[in-house]
Scaffold this motif. Structure first.
Motif, mmCIF file in Angstrom:
data_model
loop_
_atom_site.group_PDB
_atom_site.id
_atom_site.type_symbol
_atom_site.label_atom_id
_atom_site.label_comp_id
_atom_site.label_asym_id
_atom_site.label_seq_id
_atom_site.Cartn_x
_atom_site.Cartn_y
_atom_site.Cartn_z
ATOM 1 N N GLN A 1 -7.419 -0.175 -0.969
ATOM 2 C CA GLN A 1 -6.067 -0.320 -0.419
ATOM 3 C C GLN A 1 -5.323 1.005 -0.452
ATOM 4 O OE1 GLN A 1 -3.977 -3.656 -2.133
ATOM 5 N NE2 GLN A 1 -5.541 -5.115 -1.482
ATOM 6 N N GLY A 2 -5.491 1.756 -1.550
ATOM 7 C CA GLY A 2 -4.831 3.049 -1.653
ATOM 8 C C GLY A 2 -5.345 4.024 -0.608
ATOM 9 N N ARG B 1 -4.232 2.917 2.811
ATOM 10 C CA ARG B 1 -2.793 2.693 2.873
ATOM 11 C C ARG B 1 -2.502 1.365 3.540
ATOM 12 N NH1 ARG B 1 -3.889 7.522 4.629
ATOM 13 N NH2 ARG B 1 -3.022 7.515 6.714
ATOM 14 N N ASN B 2 -3.269 0.359 3.147
ATOM 15 C CA ASN B 2 -3.138 -0.940 3.784
ATOM 16 C C ASN B 2 -3.395 -2.029 2.750
ATOM 17 O OD1 ASN B 2 -3.469 -3.298 5.308
ATOM 18 N ND2 ASN B 2 -4.256 -2.139 7.041
ATOM 19 N N PRO B 3 -2.421 -2.917 2.545
ATOM 20 C CA PRO B 3 -2.585 -3.950 1.519
ATOM 21 C C PRO B 3 -3.585 -5.036 1.904
ATOM 22 C CG PRO B 3 -0.506 -4.237 2.669
ATOM 23 C CD PRO B 3 -1.104 -2.967 3.189
ATOM 24 N N ASP C 1 -2.580 8.959 -4.730
ATOM 25 C CA ASP C 1 -1.127 9.156 -4.789
ATOM 26 C C ASP C 1 -0.670 10.005 -3.609
ATOM 27 O OD1 ASP C 1 -0.900 7.697 -7.044
ATOM 28 O OD2 ASP C 1 -0.524 9.367 -8.402
ATOM 29 N N ALA C 2 -1.375 11.127 -3.397
ATOM 30 C CA ALA C 2 -0.987 12.038 -2.312
ATOM 31 C C ALA C 2 -1.121 11.350 -0.958
ATOM 32 C CB ALA C 2 -1.839 13.298 -2.358
ATOM 33 N N THR D 1 -0.372 8.516 -0.134
ATOM 34 C CA THR D 1 0.807 7.705 0.168
ATOM 35 C C THR D 1 1.596 8.302 1.327
ATOM 36 O OG1 THR D 1 0.964 7.082 -2.145
ATOM 37 C CG2 THR D 1 2.933 6.756 -0.827
ATOM 38 N N ARG E 1 0.945 -4.628 -7.727
ATOM 39 C CA ARG E 1 1.578 -3.418 -7.189
ATOM 40 C C ARG E 1 3.035 -3.267 -7.622
ATOM 41 N NH1 ARG E 1 -0.501 -3.396 -2.421
ATOM 42 N NH2 ARG E 1 -2.078 -1.901 -3.037
ATOM 43 N N GLY F 1 4.332 0.609 -7.314
ATOM 44 C CA GLY F 1 3.628 1.005 -6.103
ATOM 45 C C GLY F 1 2.762 2.238 -6.236
ATOM 46 N N VAL F 2 2.723 2.861 -7.425
ATOM 47 C CA VAL F 2 1.982 4.123 -7.560
ATOM 48 C C VAL F 2 0.472 3.844 -7.589
ATOM 49 C CG1 VAL F 2 1.653 6.193 -8.949
ATOM 50 C CG2 VAL F 2 3.901 5.098 -8.832
#
Lengths: 224, 323
Positions: free
Chosen positions: B70-71, B74-76, B206-207, B209, B259, B264-265
């Motif tokens: 997901q990270g 960038r999609n849940p 993280d980046a 995001t 999350r 959200g991190v």
């Protein structure tokens, strides 16, 4: 700060050298190669030629905050120290928003958060792709002031569509058309011939006691 | 996140204590610790301990891989099976069951499943190339999943042996019943290696995001990040599928659920989601034993039965938030 001579087949053939203290406005019509130049300079797309770059932060045109993170965590993403984050938040006047969810803010507020994020990286060079698009007039002017201040200690290269703001705040304009640099110099490079040839517009442009004022007036007929 | 550690510990202990052979608390742990006490020690060490350990390992793997996927995208809605590792592992297992290899050699099934997962990684690397974007990789993963599912169906439909078909169908529902400590030792090194790879991706996620371009200019080595994510996910998911079959919804629901707790991190979500996944699978495996002690209710069925309404609830909450 930055010295590039790059070619991306069919899209870009441009050389550009930017020194300390310069705030370069990258202008040109849609599809002129502004984004391509910035991305090629950063090595984000394959390009042949030479590129030398100081440590650079980048503001992509696509503003994206994927997760429901609070503003201060977004500004500090990937290792900015708490002091740097604080300075960036204060500089972008984000204190009232700092605990709000960044992904739920308005587009203009998100843009300010992302500018703060780039500032918090505290690197000398900032490349920004249409950083002021979608901001309200006060926020646009505030952002241009931030970039001008940032440029004093390093350099800023920003693609900008608003020629009026570019003329007022940038120390130098680089005009791109069809992937090539067609004019490069102080804002006075925006001559009537250039505006007609590159942008297809006629404009009113004077140095006034309020500084340079630029107002597009009408389209000019382009030759078939 | 720290709060999840005691939850997992309690569920782990509960998993050790619950079973058809009623064993007292003191007796159980004494037998487990010393290995003395005849049948009780045998049950604790050979049946319940592997089951509880596999619950933690499989759940942790699925939760971790789900958070990583997901990270990265960038999609849940991303889930661990997206890159095709789980369906290829399932195909490998089905081949082992269908060919009779699994009957003659107990470890043939997990080994074939691991082989399937490895093949999917090689295939995806060949399809997407070194510079492949996330979208290309996902499309390659979807294609591999589809091929895996199609070949599995083909084997089922051509099977001359109805018993093998039944066995395959039940296996594919996912379960932790009747596994041995050998399964633990088989899966553990692969899962540990995969988890170690995924643990290095936190900073990169993280980046990400802020999008791929922003991440690349923040000094994230994108190619290495991609390799760590694909190989790490295939390793943990392949190993989980090899020992437990298809356990759905854990990798999708758990990161989603946790999350908000990590603001959200993405890098904080990785360990939280691993613990959450372990807790969910342990709880589901306990529920399987409590609800129908004499019937073999399948773990994967329960996780989907619990997971889907949970997911609907999340969507409902999301809709209210937007209205």
């Amino acid at each position: 700060m930055m010295s590039i001579d790059l070619s991306v087949p069919g899209r870009l053939q441009a050389a550009l050298t930017v020194g300390r203290g310069e705030f370069v406005g990258l202008v040109g019509p849609n599809g002129a190669g502004k984004t391509t130049l910035l991305r090629a300079a950063l090595g984000l797309l394959p390009a042949s030629g030479r590129r030398e770059l100081a440590k650079a932060a980048f503001l992509p045109q696509m503003r994206e905050i994927a997760w429901p993170m609070p503003v201060d965590l977004v500004v500090g993403l990937v290792g900015a120290g708490p002091a740097a984050v604080e300075r960036a938040i204060v500089r972008m006047e984000l204190q009232p928003l700092r605990h709000r969810r960044a992904d739920a803010l308005s587009g203009g507020e998100q843009a300010r958060v992302l500018i703060a994020r780039a500032l918090a990286q505290e690197v000398p060079l900032l490349l920004a792709d249409e950083p002021i698009a979608g901001l309200d007039p006060a926020a646009q002017i505030a952002a241009m002031e931030v970039f001008a201040e940032k440029a004093q200690a390093g350099a800023v290269v920003a693609s900008i569509h608003d020629l009026g703001l570019a003329a007022r705040f940038c120390t130098r304009l680089v005009v791109l058309a069809a992937g090539r640099v067609v004019a490069d110099g102080p804002p006075s490079v925006l001559t009537p011939d250039l505006l007609a040839g590159v942008f297809g517009i006629r404009a009113w442009f004077r140095d006034t006691e309020d500084g340079p004022v630029f107002q597009p007036l009408s389209r000019v007929a382009t030759l078939p | 996140m720290i709060a999840l550690i005691p939850v997992v510990a309690v569920l782990f202990a509960a998993s050790l204590l619950i079973g058809p052979a009623g064993i007292g608390l003191r007796e159980a742990f004494l037998a487990l610790g010393t290995g003395q006490g005849g049948d009780v020690a045998l049950i604790m060490r050979e049946i319940r301990l592997p089951r509880a350990l596999l619950g933690v390992m499989v759940g942790g793997s699925l939760g971790l891989a789900g958070a990583a996927m997901q990270g990265w995208l960038r999609n849940p809605l991303a889930e661990p099976g997206l890159i095709g590792a789980s369906s290829s592992a399932a195909l490998g297992a089905v081949v082992a069951l269908q060919s009779g290899l699994a009957a003659s050699f107990a470890l043939a099934l997990p080994l074939m499943a691991l082989g399937g997962a490895l093949a999917s990684v090689l295939l995806i690397a060949a399809l997407a190339g070194p510079r492949g974007s996330a979208v290309v990789l996902i499309l390659a993963g979807v294609a591999i999943s589809a091929i895996g599912a199609a070949l599995t169906s083909l084997l089922l439909s051509l099977s001359p042996n109805p018993y093998a078909v039944a066995e395959i169908v039940f296996w594919m529902m996912g379960s932790l019943a009747d596994r041995s400590i050998v399964h633990v030792w088989l899966a553990l090194p692969i899962m540990a290696a995969g988890a170690a790879l995924l643990a290095t991706t936190g900073r990169g996620l993280d980046a990400l995001t802020l999008g791929e371009d922003a991440a690349a200019t923040m000094g994230i080595p994108m190619r290495r990040l991609r390799i760590c994510l694909i190989v790490g996910t295939a390793a943990v998911v392949g190993a989980a599928t090899a020992v437990a079959g298809a356990v759905g919804f854990v990798g999708l629901v758990v990161p989603h659920l946790l999350r908000p707790w990590v603001q959200g991190v993405p890098s904080r979500l990785l360990p939280a989601s691993a613990l959450g996944g372990a807790a969910m699978v342990l709880a589901a495996d306990i529920a399987v034993r409590l609800i129908a002690p004499d019937r073999d209710l399948k773990l994967g069925v329960l996780t989907a039965l619990v997971g889907a309404p949970l997911f609907l609830h999340l969507i409902w909450k999301m809709r209210r938030g937007e209205a």
